[in-house]
Design an enzyme around this catalytic site. Structure first.
Site, PDB file in Angstrom:
ATOM      1  N   GLY A   5       0.443  -1.183  -0.280  1.00 19.29           N
ATOM      2  CA  GLY A   5       0.035  -0.345   0.051  1.00 19.29           C
ATOM      3  C   GLY A   5       0.881   1.647  -0.035  1.00 19.29           C
ATOM      4  O   GLY A   5       0.734   2.082  -0.483  1.00 19.29           O
ATOM      5  N   CYS A   6       1.987   1.183   0.984  1.00 18.66           N
ATOM      6  CA  CYS A   6       3.340   2.004   0.542  1.00 18.66           C
ATOM      7  C   CYS A   6       3.230   2.577  -0.807  1.00 18.66           C
ATOM      8  O   CYS A   6       3.695   3.805  -1.166  1.00 18.66           O
ATOM      9  CB  CYS A   6       4.064   1.825   1.607  1.00 18.66           C
ATOM     10  SG  CYS A   6       3.096   1.833   3.585  1.00 18.66           S
TER      11      CYS A   6
END
Length: 185
Positions: free
Chosen positions: A73-74
């Site tokens: 996600g990052c």
């Protein structure tokens, strides 16, 4: 007795009270209007300390926290969104700097930033011992990622004062802390 022990475990796991000392409470999560805590972060190497108060003094800064560099996600959404929107955020909202903070070492953060072409757009700062995350009270225990990490959040800090704060409700989701949501409150 069993019910009392389960109750104590529940209270302890929510970080409200220490099991050893019931009179002590943990710091409340940072909120809008609070002064940003003064904590040393690191850029590129352990020798390059960046103090959070000095970084935000006399400036308007976006700080966003992520659970870990190189996590899906990052790497796919959170950091790329700020890199892509950096110029617009700086121009339209008067942002002087955009900073990403993660509980990682400075070498990892530096490599991650280079891989995402963040240079000149987003500064990648390491919080290796989670001191900044703890001072903000935005820690989350994620054993698969090594234990104590930072919740996913974003904030606007102006002259060391938190002006806007967006903490993901579950600590790791990708909604309110994304670049396109800064300044929408």
């Amino acid at each position: 007795m069993k019910k009392v022990c389960n109750f104590l475990r529940c209270i302890s796991s929510t970080n409200i009270y220490s099991v050893r000392d019931f009179s002590r409470t943990v710091a409340a999560m940072v909120k809008v209007g609070d002064k940003l805590p003064s904590v040393d972060l690191f850029e590129d190497s352990p020798a390059n300390k960046i103090n959070s108060s000095e970084l935000t003094s006399s400036k308007r800064v976006i700080i966003f926290g992520v659970p870990g560099a190189y996590t899906p996600g990052c790497s796919k959404t959170h950091l790329p969104g700020y890199v892509a929107n950096a110029d617009a955020l700086k121009k339209e909202q008067g942002i002087d700097e955009i900073v990403c903070v993660s509980v990682n070492d400075p070498f990892v953060m530096s490599a991650w930033g280079k891989e995402h072409n963040a240079t000149g757009k987003v500064r990648l700062l390491a919080d290796p011992a989670a001191a900044f995350a703890k001072a903000l009270d935005v820690t989350i225990d994620l054993p698969p990622l090594g234990g104590v990490r930072s919740k996913r959040y974003s904030m606007v800090v102006e002259n060391c004062e938190v002006k806007e704060l967006n903490v993901e409700p579950d600590g790791t989701g990708l909604s309110c802390s994304l670049a396109q949501n800064i300044g929408k409150k």
